[in-house]
Design a protein around this motif. Structure first.
Motif, mmCIF file in Angstrom:
data_model
loop_
_atom_site.group_PDB
_atom_site.id
_atom_site.type_symbol
_atom_site.label_atom_id
_atom_site.label_comp_id
_atom_site.label_asym_id
_atom_site.label_seq_id
_atom_site.Cartn_x
_atom_site.Cartn_y
_atom_site.Cartn_z
ATOM 1 N N UNK A 51 0.850 -1.180 0.000
ATOM 2 C CA UNK A 51 0.000 0.000 0.000
ATOM 3 C C UNK A 51 0.890 1.236 0.000
ATOM 4 N N UNK A 52 0.404 2.304 -0.645
ATOM 5 C CA UNK A 52 1.144 3.550 -0.716
ATOM 6 C C UNK A 52 0.197 4.688 -0.344
ATOM 7 N N UNK A 53 0.763 5.783 0.123
ATOM 8 C CA UNK A 53 -0.107 6.906 0.464
ATOM 9 C C UNK A 53 0.560 8.220 0.098
ATOM 10 N N UNK A 54 -0.292 9.243 -0.041
ATOM 11 C CA UNK A 54 0.150 10.593 -0.338
ATOM 12 C C UNK A 54 -0.468 11.520 0.695
ATOM 13 N N UNK A 64 3.526 2.783 2.348
ATOM 14 C CA UNK A 64 2.771 2.769 3.598
ATOM 15 C C UNK A 64 2.942 1.446 4.321
ATOM 16 N N UNK A 65 2.755 0.327 3.587
ATOM 17 C CA UNK A 65 2.823 -0.977 4.236
ATOM 18 C C UNK A 65 3.098 -2.039 3.174
ATOM 19 N N UNK A 112 0.728 -0.503 11.164
ATOM 20 C CA UNK A 112 0.540 -1.941 11.343
ATOM 21 C C UNK A 112 -0.872 -2.300 10.913
ATOM 22 N N UNK A 113 -1.042 -3.572 10.522
ATOM 23 C CA UNK A 113 -2.347 -4.061 10.083
ATOM 24 C C UNK A 113 -2.683 -5.344 10.826
ATOM 25 N N UNK A 114 -3.947 -5.442 11.235
ATOM 26 C CA UNK A 114 -4.468 -6.647 11.874
ATOM 27 C C UNK A 114 -5.180 -7.493 10.821
ATOM 28 N N UNK A 115 -4.843 -8.774 10.765
ATOM 29 C CA UNK A 115 -5.427 -9.689 9.785
ATOM 30 C C UNK A 115 -6.764 -10.196 10.336
#
Length: 856
Positions: A51-54, A64-65, A112-115
């Protein structure tokens, strides 16, 4: 690119302090892009693997992640403004059973991401009334639709046995129990959270689009899929009981294929509808629509669509090859940079002074032109393939390229270009190889028209093929039906070919007619991922397996492990700088060697933690390119310390002064072009400077440079690298010039040694662009040039991407020498960023370019 300079002068930098720059190509299949509803400057976009962000409205993008390398994010959903959470859904390409598949949630801005769900997700919807209610679907024949009402703690399959091949899911914004689904067999609706489903029209018709209005109860929109009769876009005001076709101003010959519908947060009467090659806009709740058609030469298949939460005239859309944005309500859509691309293979070629970078991507072939700074698509028209993995360039006809591309059926098709992969697509021909996904392609550097190609397949035998007629026909070689991962062709010994794979390393000395193992010293239980040959010492090869990096200096007779615990995807020797090699590892790191692969050091610098795939050195060896899975291509300068030239090949070293303050020097290497590209270090009064050995076209090589503003008096000049070849010399820079050097100065530098290079009264025999000084510089540098004739003169500064930064001179000038100072600022007066820049002198038909480095 190879720059024609009288001087390449750099203060020796640290080889390992690397700064990387993303050079594109731009977007390729970011399946999702979404504005943050609480921040109009914040966007999140997806690409394969990450993932990318601006944070500046899409002007610049950062990682991003990172997910699994092949994880494809199909959905990005923001929760309510109070939760601060957002959600993504996706799956690993071609692997519905991967444990990485599913739905993820972040509550810390993407750190961080929760699955939440381990199941393939082709579409995710989060209910606006209650973010604990989510629905995720997978486009399979069983109609898998997963639903949770407790924030992802538990999930129930509400589609199996009830639905079939679900294309989209829509949630009723006023009722958490009402769900709509479009499928290959029509539209379905549930009012009890998916326990039961009823038809709501279009039975037996393939439907793609399904969406609910965010503020009007029971208002629903639907659209048909491809090749459906009738095609169209429909609306219902009674929850799908009855439907009316919406009259759209179609201008595209493809027809009506509604893909995605979005409503503006600040004004739901503003709607954007994405189709194939068209995006429609309505500012009055759908009462009327306007259309924006994209240029016919660039197919636009809308995958992502998002509207600015504050200004609904601003929107962005993505397709499988482009990212576009509008700031005037859809009247005009323009491309914007979104460098999120899966690049699986690289090749580099110099055409005159223009360097081309060829990128094999997940959706075809792209080419970068260093002169224009643009990427162009050169994939064959009508090609149904999805992956380009192998590129080869003919040694005597560089305009001829072959590329191996895998199609949707798991087969290889070899495409050919005969004009450097120009934008015209009709130069391509297709050649079927009989199956298998491309693994590697290499041309024979000694024999024009000869190419080797390796394929791997789960349904057909793996094989190595050879063409001797520029790709017109291909024949399998007797390398055995093994899995081959890489090919290396000897640049000196004709017919010698190496292949790596699950049989480690195989070697042929008869052009592939027979292959024999060349594995002594390699552990038999491990296959080899990659192999390459030193172009300056063909007995030296480097390969890698799961245990480390291995090296041989006897043509594969014996291998020695030089690094343990490092497994490499690809290895590449520089074709310019002797002894220089680089690798990308399975751990997504870059390493470099300066001694033909004997020792290796970290070359990571500030490269972001993104999955790497391939690498190539630039044509002049001054840069390294690495391709990524998800974030396009990064480049970094490669400044080597040199020192590989033995004294026995150095025939002469001289130094003198031009005028009263400009010192010149030259080293001559006779009959040894193999050292072209090596770094030469010359010391002047205790300071080291670098220049590069270049060929003069007669079998000899030389390195020369000028150093200005040295002042009068005597200066001590010595050759540091190569060391011990000549004693230091004393050079006088005043009116008492060493007259015995005059003929050499005139021959090497084309100037009268008794006249200062800064004297405008002297007219050079030919127009010349001199080297800027100082270089590197901070904050300013001086660029000098000599004009042989009167005429219009342009002197401009460009970035390495070919973007114009500043204009220093744009006027008619008389013949003579001149100087101009660049203070490191762009045309608007803002300070330019640190990095390498080009300065280009244009007068009449003469164009000369130099390279300089701004350091802060």
């Amino acid at each position: 690119m190879r720059i024609a300079l009288l001087l390449t002068l750099f203060v020796a930098p640290s080889l390992f302090a690397q700064s990387w720059t993303n050079i594109g190509p731009a977007t390729e299949s970011p399946e999702a892009i979404q504005y943050d509803p609480s921040d109009a400057d914040h966007l999140v976009a997806s690409s394969i693997g990450a993932l990318f962000h601006s944070t500046d409205g899409g002007e610049s993008w950062g990682l991003l992640y990172s997910f699994n390398a092949d994880f494809s994010t199909w959905s990005i959903e923001f929760g309510d403004s109070t939760s601060g959470a957002y959600y993504v859904g996706g799956m690993v390409v071609y692997d519905p059973n991967s444990s990485v598949n599913g739905v993820y949630r972040t509550t810390d801005g993407g750190a961080s991401f929760e699955h939440l769900l381990t199941a393939p997700s082709k579409g995710l919807r989060v209910h606006p009334l209650d973010n604990d209610v989510m629905v995720s679907h997978y486009e399979d024949f069983e109609g898998t639709v997963m639903r949770t009402t407790d924030g992802g703690a538990t999930w129930t399959n509400i589609g199996s046995g009830n639905l079939q091949t679900v294309r989209t899911i829509a949630l009723d914004p006023f009722d958490t129990e009402t769900i709509y689904a479009s499928s290959f067999s029509g539209l379905r609706k549930s009012t009890d959270g998916g326990a039961t489903w009823n038809s709501t029209g279009f039975d037996g018709t393939s439907m793609h689009l399904m969406e609910t209005h965010p503020t009007i109860p029971n208002k629903v929109y639907a659209g048909t899929g491809f090749f459906v009769n009738p095609e169209g876009f429909y609306e219902s005001e009674d929850g799908g009981a009855t439907w009316n076709e919406v009259d759209l101003p179609y201008r595209d010959f493809v027809g009506d294929h509604p893909r995605i519908l979005r409503f503006a947060v600040s004004d739901p009467d503003v709607m954007y509808l994405g189709e194939v090659n068209e995006i429609f806009h309505s500012g009055n709740g759908g009462a009327s629509w306007t259309s924006a058609t994209f240029r016919e030469s660039s197919f636009f298949y809308t995958l992502g669509l998002t509207i600015n939460p504050v200004d609904p005239a601003i929107a962005k859309a993505t397709s499988d090859t482009r990212a576009v944005g509008t700031s005037n309500g859809g009247q005009l859509w323009e491309d914007f940079s979104l460098p999120l691309n899966y690049v699986s293979s690289l090749e580099v070629l110099l055409e005159g002074e223009v360097e081309h970078i060829y990128a094999g991507t997940y959706y075809g072939n792209l080419r970068y032109d260093s002169h224009t700074g643009e990427w162009v698509d050169y994939t064959s028209p009508g090609f149904i393939g999805i992956e380009s993995h192998a590129l080869g360039i003919d040694p005597e006809m560089p305009e001829l390229l072959l590329t191996g591309v895998g199609n949707a059926l798991g087969q290889s098709i070899i495409e050919r270009s005969t004009d450097y992969g120009a934008t015209s697509r009709n130069v391509w021909d297709n050649f079927s190889t009989g199956g298998g996904i491309p693994a590697a392609m290499k041309s024979d550097p000694l024999n024009s028209g000869v190419f080797y190609f390796a394929t791997v397949s789960s349904v057909a035998p793996d094989q190595i093929l050879k063409s001797t007629d520029f790709g017109d026909s291909w024949a399998p070689l007797d390398g055995g039906q093994f899995t081959y991962t890489d090919i290396a062709v000897d640049p000196v010994n004709s017919g010698t070919v190496y292949a790596s794979g699950d049989v480690q390393v195989m070697k042929s000395t008869d052009g592939g007619t027979t292959f024999l193992p060349a594995n002594s010293g390699l552990p038999s239980a491990y296959g080899v991922y990659c192999v390459d040959i030193s172009p300056f010492n063909p007995d030296v090869l480097v390969c890698s397996n799961d245990l480390g990096i291995y090296r041989t200096d006897d043509g594969g007779a014996n291998w020695t492990q030089v690094v343990s615990g490092v497994s490499c995807k690809n290895v590449e020797f520089s074709r310019v700088d002797a002894g220089i090699a680089a690798v990308v590892t399975w751990g997504d790191e870059v390493m470099i060697s300066e001694d033909d692969g004997s020792t290796w050091d970290d070359f990571q610098g500030d490269l972001p933690p993104i999955t790497l795939d391939d690498l190539r050195f630039s044509s002049d060896g001054s840069a390294l390119y690495v391709s990524t899975i998800g974030q396009s291509i990064y480049s970094t300068p490669v400044e080597t310390s040199g020192g590989g030239i033995p004294c026995e090949v150095v025939s002469d070293f001289k130094s003198a002064c031009i005028g009263a303050n400009t010192l010149v020097a030259r080293i001559l290497v006779s009959g040894s072009v193999q050292y072209v590209g090596e770094t030469v270090v010359i010391n002047v009064d205790g300071t080291d400077y670098e220049t590069t050995l270049e060929t003069n076209g007669s079998g000899n090589s030389k390195a020369k440079f000028k150093l200005r503003n040295q002042g009068g008096g005597e200066h001590t000049v010595s050759l540091v690298t190569p060391a011990g070849c000549f004693d230091p010399m004393v050079v006088a820079c005043d009116s008492s010039l060493r007259r015995e050097m005059e003929a050499w100065i005139v021959e090497e530098f084309g100037m009268d040694p008794s006249v200062s290079v800064f004297s405008s009264s002297e007219i050079p025999a030919q127009t010349v662009l001199m080297d800027n000084y100082p270089n590197p510089f901070n904050p300013s540098t001086t660029i000098s040039y000599g004009l042989s004739h009167d005429g219009p003169v342009s002197l401009k500064i460009y970035s390495m991407l070919g973007e114009e930064v500043a204009t220093l001179v744009d006027e008619y000038q008389t013949a003579g020498f001149r100087s101009v100072i660049w203070e490191g600022r762009n045309g608007s007066g803002a300070q330019a960023a640190s990095g390498i820049y080009l300065y280009r002198l244009t007068t009449g038909s003469v164009v000369q370019t130099g390279k300089m480095m701004l350091m802060k």
